[in-house]
Write a protein that holds these residues in place. Sequence first.
Motif, short mmCIF file in Angstrom:
data_model
loop_
_atom_site.label_atom_id
_atom_site.label_comp_id
_atom_site.label_asym_id
_atom_site.label_seq_id
_atom_site.Cartn_x
_atom_site.Cartn_y
_atom_site.Cartn_z
N GLU A 743 23.33 -35.24 -60.04
CA GLU A 743 22.74 -34.93 -58.74
C GLU A 743 23.62 -33.94 -58.00
O GLU A 743 24.82 -34.13 -57.89
CB GLU A 743 22.61 -36.21 -57.91
CG GLU A 743 21.96 -36.02 -56.56
CD GLU A 743 20.46 -35.78 -56.65
OE1 GLU A 743 20.05 -34.64 -56.43
OE2 GLU A 743 19.73 -36.74 -56.94
N GLU A 744 23.00 -32.87 -57.54
CA GLU A 744 23.74 -31.87 -56.77
C GLU A 744 23.40 -32.01 -55.30
O GLU A 744 22.23 -32.03 -54.92
CB GLU A 744 23.38 -30.47 -57.25
CG GLU A 744 23.83 -30.17 -58.68
CD GLU A 744 23.50 -28.74 -59.07
OE1 GLU A 744 23.01 -27.99 -58.20
OE2 GLU A 744 23.72 -28.39 -60.24
N PHE A 745 24.43 -32.15 -54.48
CA PHE A 745 24.20 -32.11 -53.04
C PHE A 745 25.42 -31.56 -52.35
O PHE A 745 26.52 -31.53 -52.89
CB PHE A 745 23.78 -33.48 -52.47
CG PHE A 745 24.63 -34.66 -52.85
CD1 PHE A 745 25.39 -35.30 -51.91
CD2 PHE A 745 24.60 -35.17 -54.15
CE1 PHE A 745 26.13 -36.42 -52.23
CE2 PHE A 745 25.33 -36.30 -54.48
CZ PHE A 745 26.10 -36.92 -53.52
N THR A 746 25.20 -31.08 -51.13
CA THR A 746 26.19 -30.30 -50.41
C THR A 746 26.67 -31.05 -49.18
O THR A 746 25.85 -31.57 -48.42
CB THR A 746 25.58 -28.96 -49.97
OG1 THR A 746 25.01 -28.31 -51.10
CG2 THR A 746 26.63 -28.08 -49.32
N PRO A 747 27.98 -31.12 -48.96
CA PRO A 747 28.47 -31.75 -47.72
C PRO A 747 28.06 -30.93 -46.51
O PRO A 747 27.91 -29.71 -46.58
CB PRO A 747 30.00 -31.75 -47.90
CG PRO A 747 30.23 -31.49 -49.35
CD PRO A 747 29.08 -30.68 -49.83
N ALA A 748 27.87 -31.61 -45.40
CA ALA A 748 27.53 -30.91 -44.15
C ALA A 748 28.70 -30.06 -43.69
O ALA A 748 29.84 -30.26 -44.12
CB ALA A 748 27.14 -31.93 -43.08
N ASP A 749 28.42 -29.14 -42.81
CA ASP A 749 29.44 -28.19 -42.34
C ASP A 749 30.25 -28.80 -41.20
O ASP A 749 30.24 -28.31 -40.08
CB ASP A 749 28.75 -26.89 -41.89
CG ASP A 749 29.76 -25.81 -41.54
OD1 ASP A 749 30.90 -25.90 -42.03
OD2 ASP A 749 29.41 -24.88 -40.79
N PHE A 750 30.96 -29.90 -41.51
CA PHE A 750 31.84 -30.51 -40.53
C PHE A 750 33.26 -29.96 -40.72
O PHE A 750 33.65 -29.61 -41.84
CB PHE A 750 31.86 -32.04 -40.69
CG PHE A 750 30.54 -32.70 -40.44
CD1 PHE A 750 29.79 -32.39 -39.32
CD2 PHE A 750 30.04 -33.65 -41.32
CE1 PHE A 750 28.56 -33.00 -39.07
CE2 PHE A 750 28.83 -34.27 -41.09
CZ PHE A 750 28.08 -33.95 -39.97
N ASN A 751 34.03 -29.93 -39.64
CA ASN A 751 35.37 -29.35 -39.76
C ASN A 751 36.40 -30.30 -40.36
O ASN A 751 37.49 -29.89 -40.71
CB ASN A 751 35.85 -28.84 -38.39
CG ASN A 751 35.86 -29.92 -37.35
OD1 ASN A 751 35.62 -31.09 -37.66
ND2 ASN A 751 36.14 -29.54 -36.10
N ASP A 752 36.07 -31.59 -40.46
CA ASP A 752 36.99 -32.54 -41.07
C ASP A 752 36.34 -33.19 -42.28
O ASP A 752 36.43 -34.40 -42.48
CB ASP A 752 37.42 -33.61 -40.05
CG ASP A 752 36.23 -34.27 -39.37
OD1 ASP A 752 35.10 -33.78 -39.54
OD2 ASP A 752 36.43 -35.28 -38.67
N ILE A 753 35.67 -32.37 -43.07
CA ILE A 753 34.83 -32.87 -44.15
C ILE A 753 35.61 -33.20 -45.42
O ILE A 753 35.12 -33.93 -46.28
CB ILE A 753 33.72 -31.83 -44.47
CG1 ILE A 753 32.62 -32.45 -45.32
CG2 ILE A 753 34.31 -30.60 -45.14
CD1 ILE A 753 31.88 -33.56 -44.65
N GLU A 754 36.83 -32.70 -45.58
CA GLU A 754 37.54 -32.85 -46.85
C GLU A 754 37.73 -34.31 -47.22
O GLU A 754 37.46 -34.74 -48.34
CB GLU A 754 38.89 -32.14 -46.79
CG GLU A 754 39.58 -32.02 -48.14
CD GLU A 754 38.77 -31.21 -49.15
OE1 GLU A 754 38.93 -31.46 -50.36
OE2 GLU A 754 37.98 -30.34 -48.72
#
Length: 907
Positions: A743-754
């Motif tokens: 499954e491919e999905f993308t993390p949201a564009d949050f600044n503390d996402i790592e």
Amino acid sequence: MDDRSEIIAKSAHDSIDCLEVVAEKVESELSGFRSASPYLASGNIFTSPKQGTSLGEIRAANKGDLERLRWEPILARVEYEDEDGNPGAIFIAPAAAPAGTGWKIASLNAEAGRIASRRPGTEFSLKVGGKEQDVLIKSVTKIYPRRKQGDWDSFDTIISMDGYGNVTIPSLRQWLGGSVVDPNGVEEEEIDLLAKLLAEEDEEHRLIEGISRPRVEGFALRQERLVDEYQDEIYRLPINTQLFLSGPPGTGKTTTLIRRLGQKVDLSEGSLSEAERSAIEIAGPLSDHARSWMMFSPTELLKQYVTRNFNNEGIPATDENIKTWDEYRDQIAREHLDLLNTTSKRGLFVLREENSRYLVDKRRSSDDSVWYDSFISYFWNALTEELNGEASALQRSSSPEVMELGKKIANILSARRGGVDARIIEDMLQIREELTRQLTQLRGQFSKIPTQLVNRLLKDNENFLTDFGKQATDFRRQLSGDESPEDSDEPFDDDEDDDRGRLTAQGRRAALAQFEKVLRTLANAKARGRKLGSTSFAARMVDWLTDANLPTPEQLKQLAQISATQRAIRKFLRLDRVILHSIVVKFRAFRTDPALAGEWYLEKPPAPSSICWRELDLLILATLRIGRELNRSSDRVRDYEPSQGILSNIKGLYKNQILVDEVTDFSLIQLAIMRELANPALNSFFVCGDFNQRLTEWGIRTDKDFDWISSQIRRYSVKISYRQTRKLVELAGAVSSIDGHSEEFTPADFNDIEGIAPVWGEGLKSVSAKAAWLADRMREIETREGRLPSIAVLVNSEDQVEPLTQALNAALIEINYKAEACKDGKSLGSKETVRVFDIKHIKGLEFEAAFFVDMDALVDAKPDLHGKYLYVGSTRAATYFGLTFRQEIPPQLQILEKHFQPGWGVS
């Protein structure tokens, strides 16, 4: 002040001002409700829409919307530039706001509400100055209002600006307040430097560059009122849309479902299109629409979870709206569709879970569809053969009128070259009057013998009918539903759809009708060479009458012949009843047919009345689908009144909207049933789920399976994960590839996402060892966070919940924290505790931290599903995830090693 600062300042200032003004207006109007009559106070556009009234009157009556606005006055502010270059702004509220605020405000559900989901720098069609214009969106402010110490504020406000990116403001009021530095008492030579340093530090706390990732608090769904543009388009699709929304965990599927329902039950002006309103009016009264919806959940826990979030959204949700399939299956099969025995209805089925072993172990979705189609084909073929037999019998009658009627029926049946189907009731319309006339004549012929006999008996005892009626009532009461199945009322032996009430009534006419029925039952049994059941109602009444008060054998033979002809004609006059009542009979035959049973059954069921849940699902689907076809055909026949009973019950089950969450835990047949519950005037069907999260062996497996349910189901997918950190998203992707379904999905564009890498531990055999390891990890989380966030511990079976909870409580006592056993999937637990769940109940829920214990045991117990269980477990966590093993890490999972570390110790 630079341009960006000016945008932020204006947005913050205007947002606080609008919050206060709307809140004040709402309180003023609510106080009017408190002093008004109870009738006015209860008015709500969701339940009592007033056609033809003004918008102001509708708003004044909408107390429910005012209550929503009381807690959330506004949700967003959008700044735009019109076609002439003039600046403007519009606020978006969760419902229609009161008039007279001085601000331009639109309801989120209205067409203008779409603007809040659009990105800065894009255009949007908006009415400005009395005309539609393509405005350019300059900035979008997402507001999260809360009243604190009497003042309205917005916390973690997100401002997105065209050309200036995104910022998160922890508190609008604090940002507007400026520096908190107090220069009093500071030496003159130090003030400039110190003030500058403190102001810089304060600025860092008052404004955060980028978008901060929200934390999961308690057990609240991460529910964004303002979804992204793609999700906004999906939930606003017309109400008569059928769609499947797929996507990985945390991508907003359930939130989209909730937002869609919220918009589609909102009948206030501008929320729905005229076409949607017209379709709803065709489906039924507008006043019923807000309650005419049902959602299915695979677990009781998710049901509770979603119910809370529906209510948070301002959608009243009760147990009548949100169901688990197991509870609803039993309810409709017993109370509405006449498939399961009840006290008053016998000769049907008894649901026995332990008896499913006689079924062939076929669990793929495609097997379900083939099994169902096989039975339906058998059903119509067998019914065609039966009806042809009845027509042939009528043609052999000694009565020329009946013989001619039989020929006409045979011709109509033969015209259906592919066999009988629901349209046969339309074909029989051409001879309906002849059928009715012949049945009336036969009724008179049948009544002659009982009437003559009763007249003779009355000469000896003028109280005969009274005595007979009392005795019949006593016997019925004694039997209390225990009547032998072979003596159950023949559906086509009587003229009424349901004569149960007439049979138990008092009076001479009712007693005469019961007397005729007893003679009919006796005559039929004699003609078939059978004896009445010794404990049956008819046998008891025959014994009470004695042979001297019964018809002669020749008269009984005559009654049986007339009764058989009546029954055959009634079948062709009420073919809707014939078809529906035949489903149970034909399914019993299907299960034992030598040519078919071997493919689906290992052996005969333990008893003809025994049925397992999979078979019951099949029968429910058959009844609903055939019932829908019959209702459609009867609607096309002028002056045709469908039988009361099952057919009308099916119509009563229809809902204007059907929704399903975690769709992959339901079988193909179960989902087809849910689709059949959608009102045919709307066919509104919204389902969402993720194939990688299928935890049942019978759950739907592929996207193509939906085509068997309906060719009209549209597919949409979402890919942006708003729940997890990048580290956990990467882990979920690796886990999904274990069984070959990456499954491919993308993390949201949050600044503390790592985020931080997950942890695992092996060799944790004892309960105390597991508890100690978990407690160490929780201390590490508290050290990092300064507190313990929402935490779930997942186990493989219900019998592990209590022991691990007790061990955790012993391990956590030193840090004054507690664990709570959430038993049998019936409790969400408290947000102030570490909650322990059986993994099978946890679908759809999310926590800041989650731990999954004894993974190697699950690999052994469920070799085909362990990857999906791990996928579900790991995606419950937003930031922290931990995994334990009793022994060594199994080879199947060693490919995940690069994603894990031993602990979260702070260096």
